[in-house]
Design an enzyme around this catalytic site. Structure first.
Site, PDB file in Angstrom:
ATOM      1  CD  GLU A  25      59.557  86.664  29.768  1.00 56.63           C
ATOM      2  OE1 GLU A  25      59.170  87.778  30.000  1.00 56.63           O
ATOM      3  OE2 GLU A  25      58.829  85.540  29.533  1.00 56.63           O
ATOM      4  CB  CYS A  72      60.874  93.064  31.491  1.00 56.07           C
ATOM      5  SG  CYS A  72      59.537  92.065  31.612  1.00 56.07           S
TER       6      CYS A  72
END
Ligand SMILES: Cc1cc2nc3c(=O)[nH]c(=O)nc-3n(C[C@H](O)[C@H](O)[C@H](O)COP(=O)(O)OP(=O)(O)OC[C@H]3O[C@@H](n4cnc5c(N)ncnc54)[C@H](O)[C@@H]3O)c2cc1C
Length: 1010
Positions: free
Chosen positions: A766, A800
């Site tokens: 990720e 993020c």
């Protein structure tokens, strides 16, 4: 900068009980306060003739209540009407206005069965009828529909909404409103008015200054027209003010600023209102400001007592839907008594019910702060009314509402208490609502009524109009039922006392926040730092947290750990999945119980603000419970269909030793999520936290061991990625890698794995994103700015999911950028341990230096939009002030800057072309859309090759099991964390086929047992 010491502020004090008490308890207190004296059948007898009279003169078909009877908000037509009312008037460009109108009217039932044209005809007919009533020069025969194409329909709709809005606004300016008030007073001399200057809450100092000026101007205008000086504030017009309009940071966390900046503004209004001897009422707003509002009331009362002791016009509103309302009444009376003053107190039921319910669910609070059953609010209203009447020596009660039953009960209670209407109390209603009921009630000339009278232009009224639409359109609402002749008067006036039962929980369909995800998976418990009861233990934990040193793992430690884990794996993997899940659940409970301790660690080690720390602990708890539940549901052996004489079973089992490498930005949540997913799937785990945040990880690993994870199934290895991480990834025994971090490191891991001999090892990665938000011209600027500030700058932009690229439609860009600039000025940078801090430091010196370099580059290459001021002389290191730059095109954005740096571009034309450019950036993590055009949102979401799409909200804070999180393209491999497909990736599959007929024949078939 204001400090508590400069302001001589005493420490904050909790005046009210804990806000999240069981509903039954609050109801029992209300019943006890109300006592036995109320004769409901007498109230029904008084109110029935009012209801009958109102129904004998139904509202004209173009009135809001008629329209909502035809198209309730529970149906697509009513919803379309509300959406249009909220947005259409602010759209600057024709194309978008047409798209919005077509979208919303297209969803509604255009062609009613009777051939009347349904919604569109209703709106157009309303527009025409009202045009003729209000704007004779605009009147024309019913040619609108026949004559026109899209633009004409839009024009008719705009007109309809403008005119609907006018039903609720007394005038566009204070002078116009006063003129209208005088006209109404000719027919009903008992009317007084409380003017309200419309608008959204302030987001900037400029907004606040504008509201301040508008309030001052209104007070001066009201003062000029006041008649008889002897009547006092009870007999004169007054003003209602919203504190959120006077200060953009009217929040508990900004207590010092509220006293230092907001209080003087209110005081300036008070001095003028007192000079004119008029009523000034502070409107009631959301529950998280309730304690703060009482503190302000107390402070202002002190000043009034000192300098304006004879003024009796100061007041505030109290909301009866709050389970603490009775305590509020007592607290207000105590303040009045202590300062020797008399307040005017408006009792309302409350206007933010839906918002309060949602907030409590989102924050995982133990209960709702408001009643969840309408009759409970009604009973509490009457109990509060009784309490107010009992405090008449220090309170002038102002009973606001449109419910005929409630009004009749109030009048009865007042009479029994010996309170004289007009002299000892008054009624209140909203302009444009309850006209019929009050026409009847005011036939008694002794009763006086104050009308809450909004003043403003169309643009300012939209939010208010939506509240009124909701109130008129909700099935539970009295005015809605009154307009519906199928509801018999006896039903309309049924006793709330009979319906309100002691001992019941929240309403059906409204589970407690804890039960939001069903009985199997309790929602993680949150904490509301605006309540001192909750904040105190958190503050103590933060102040006392010490970070334990975590030893660095050597290469030999890595080798040892991998060997131990390799040996330990089988024992753990062979435990039944239910047992592994039970360990996760125990860990979740323990972590939840230790929330303050882990918040302390997060604040100290990762520089999280308090709000971020609470959310992160909750996310980790949710991961444990969610994966436990998923494992039990999905990892059980599955029998597959096949030919007779054979059994086919699909089984999932762990792969071996999983290496979990997590980042510093969510050192607890991401770390825990990876580790417990791997564990519950039956793997052993080598966990490598980020170098910057080993202490949080070490404490969590210890907790997992205490919860029952064997020491040889989970080992923490702290060390640099380049050495410890690399050794783990390269180790021959590594059976899988789960990584969250930069795209560059994910590539290195991928290459290392590919270069290894032996089995091909799965990688779950990720990674980062160039996350964009697209804003079209239907969006509400205030909502956009709130979402942008949260998404781009919260957590110092170190998520993020954070917003990096804001794409504004050119028609609204200038206005939104001005507001954003102003809102950025209001953010506070500082020590994350301080409750008032919005933005803390970035994680380390390297990040700080890198951001400084990139910001310097942007200063040269792009156009500065705005930046937050750094606090003067701060001792807090590594603060990076939120900053925003305008770029010429999407393509100019090349790299993810992991900090509070926002890029902005303008767009026009087809939004699909813009989304294609965003797709071309190659990342696909999060995407925000701000539009009221539902079909556009659906279309663009489908077009975006992006993992998480958020419409009309911020784009951070994905919730486990609710918004499974993870991207595509350069943003990651999937599957999504916190989603139903995640665990499979940690498993190997085995299909076992047994020939059950091997021993000579198919016994089961022959026995007829098929
Ligand atoms: C003069 C005036 C001033 C006002 N000022 C304020 C203010 O400062 N702050 C503010 O918040 N509101 C304010 N309001 C709005 C007010 O809250 C609503 O108009 C009022 O709640 C409507 O009540 P009612 O008695 O007319 O109608 P009813 O139909 O009897 O009651 C509707 C109310 O019941 C409550 N309710 C609805 N569903 C539920 C449920 N499931 N469980 C529990 N309760 C429920 C809600 O409060 C809803 O508004 C003001 C209203 C007036 C008339």
């Amino acid at each position: 900068m204001h400090t508590a010491a400069d302001l001589h502020l005493p420490p904050p004090q909790q005046r009210l009980p804990f806000p999240y008490q069981p509903e039954a308890q609050a109801l029992a207190a209300a019943r006890a306060r109300l006592g036995e004296g109320l004769d409901w059948s007498a109230a029904v007898a008084a109110a029935t003739p009012w209801v009958e009279a109102v129904r004998a003169h139904p509202a004209p078909f173009w009135a809001m209540e008629s329209l909502l009877r035809e198209y309730p908000i529970s149906r697509p037509e009513g919803l379309a009407l509300m959406r249009l009312a909220e947005a259409l008037l602010r759209v600057p460009d024709v194309e978008t206005a047409v798209a919005l109108t077509a979208d919303q009217l297209g969803r509604a039932d255009f062609s009613a069965n009777d051939g009347s044209g349904g919604m569109l005809a209703g709106l157009s007919a309303t527009a025409l009828a009202m045009s003729q009533k209000f704007l004779p020069e605009a009147g024309e025969s019913g040619g609108l529909l026949t004559r026109l194409g899209a633009r004409g329909v839009v024009a008719a709709t705009v007109r309809a909404i403008q005119l609907l809005g006018r039903q609720f606004v007394l005038g566009r300016s204070i002078d116009e409103a006063q003129g209208e008030a005088d006209k109404q007073r000719k027919a009903q001399p008992q009317l007084r008015f409380s003017y309200d200057m419309l608008g959204e809450g302030a987001r900037t100092e400029a907004d606040a200054a504008r509201y301040q000026a508008s309030y001052l101007n209104a007070i001066a205008a009201i003062a000029r027209r006041q008649g008889d000086a002897s009547v006092g504030p009870e007999g004169r017009d007054g003003i209602s003010i919203k504190l959120s309009a006077l200060f953009s940071r009217y929040e508990d966390a900004q207590r010092e600023r509220v006293h230092g900046e907001l209080l003087p503004r209110v005081w300036a209004l008070i001095e003028q209102a007192a000079a004119a001897d008029m009523n000034l009422t502070i409107d009631a707003e959301e529950v998280d400001r309730l304690e703060l509002s009482l503190e302000l009331l107390d402070a202002l009362a002190g000043r009034i007592a000192a300098t304006l002791p004879r003024w009796r016009g100061f007041g505030l509103a109290v909301q009866a839907y709050q389970s603490r309302a009775l305590s509020v009444v007592e607290a207000v009376a105590a303040i009045a008594r202590r300062h020797g003053l008399r307040f005017m107190v408006r009792l309302v039921k409350g206007a933010y019910w839906d918002g309060e319910v949602k907030r409590a669910q989102e924050m995982g609070l133990p209960a709702y702060p408001v009643f969840t059953r309408k009759p409970h609010t009604d009973v509490n209203y009457l109990a509060c009314a009784r309490a107010l009447l009992a405090h008449r020596d220090v309170i002038f009660p102002q009973f606001a509402g449109h419910n005929a039953g409630t009004i009749a009960a109030l009048l009865q209670m007042a009479e029994k208490a010996g309170a004289v209407p007009g002299q000892d109390f008054e009624l209140q209603r909203l302009h444009g609502m309850g006209d019929g009921v009050f026409r009847e009630v005011l036939k008694d000339p002794r009763v006086s009524c104050r009308v809450y009278a909004p003043v403003g232009e169309h643009r300012d009224l939209l939010a208010y109009l939506v509240r009124r639409l909701l109130e008129n359109g909700a099935n539970s609402s009295f005015v809605h039922q009154l307009a519906d002749p199928s509801v018999a008067p006896a039903e309309l006036l049924r006793s709330p006392l009979l319906e309100a039962h002691d001992g019941v929980g929240p309403a059906e369909g409204l589970p407690l926040p804890r039960e939001l995800y069903g009985a199997e998976r309790p929602n993680s418990a949150g904490a509301d730092p605006t309540s001192l009861d909750s904040r105190q233990p958190l503050a103590t934990a933060i102040a006392t947290t010490r970070l334990d040193p975590v030893p660095l793992a050597s290469q030999a430690d890595v080798a040892d750990a991998m060997q131990r884990l390799g040996q330990g794996w089988a024992g753990w993997a062979h435990r039944p999945v239910d047992e592994r899940a039970a360990v996760l659940r125990r860990a979740a409970d323990a972590l939840e119980a230790r929330l303050p301790e882990f918040c302390g660690l997060l604040v100290k080690e990762a520089h999280k603000t308090l709000g971020d720390a609470i959310s992160e602990v909750r996310e980790a708890v949710d991961f444990c419970r969610y994966y436990a539940q998923q494992a039990q549901a999905r990892l059980q052996p599955q029998e597959l269909p096949g030919p007779t004489g054979e059994r086919n079973t699909l089984r999932l089992h762990g792969r071996g030793v999983f290496v979990c490498i997590s980042p510093w930005n969510f050192p607890l949540a991401i770390f825990t999520g990876q580790v417990v997913a791997a564990l519950v799937a039956g793997n052993a785990v080598a966990a490598k936290p980020a170098e910057q945040t080993p202490a949080v990880a070490a404490r969590m690993v210890a907790l997992l061991h205490e919860a029952g994870v064997p020491a040889d199934a989970l080992v923490l290895l702290h060390g640099p990625g380049e050495t410890t991480g690399a050794a783990l990834v390269a180790h021959p025994a590594t059976a899988g890698v789960c990584f969250t971090g930069s795209t560059a490191v994910a590539r290195i891991i991928n290459r290392t794995l590919a270069a290894k001999d032996g089995p091909i090892v799965p990688l779950i990665a990720e990674t980062g994103g160039l996350n964009a938000m697209v804003v079209d011209s239907t969006a509400l600027p205030e909502q956009v700015v709130d979402a942008v500030v949260q998404s781009a700058f919260r957590s110092a932009g170190q998520r993020c999911s954070a917003l990096r690229l804001l794409c504004l439609h050119e028609g609204v860009a200038d206005g939104i950028l001005a507001m954003l600039r102003g809102a950025m000025q209001e953010l506070r940078l500082g020590d994350p341990a301080d409750w008032a801090t919005d933005v803390g430091p970035v994680i380390d010196d390297e990040a700080f230096q890198n951001l400084q370099t990139q910001i310097a580059r942007l200063r040269r290459e792009a156009t500065l939009i705005g930046e937050t001021p750094l606090p003067a002389g701060t001792a807090v290191p590594r603060l990076v002030a939120p900053v925003a730059f305008e770029l010429a095109s999407v393509a100019e954005l090349q790299q993810e800057l992991f900090g509070p740096v926002l890029h902005v571009v303008r767009w026009s034309g087809d939004p699909a072309a813009l989304v294609a450019q965003i797709n071309a950036l190659g990342y696909g993590l999060t995407f925000g859309l701000q539009t009221r055009i539902d079909s556009r949102a659906e279309r663009l979401a489908a077009q975006a090759r992006i993992g998480n799409v958020y419409v009309n909200r911020n784009m951070i804070g994905a919730v486990v099991g609710v918004q499974p999180f993870g991207g595509e393209g350069l943003s990651g491999t999937g599957p999504k964390a916190g989603g139903p497909h995640y665990l499979y990736r940690f498993c190997a599959e085995q299909c076992v086929t047994i020939n059950t007929a091997a021993a000579g024949g198919n016994a089961a078939l022959l026995a007829g047992g098929h």
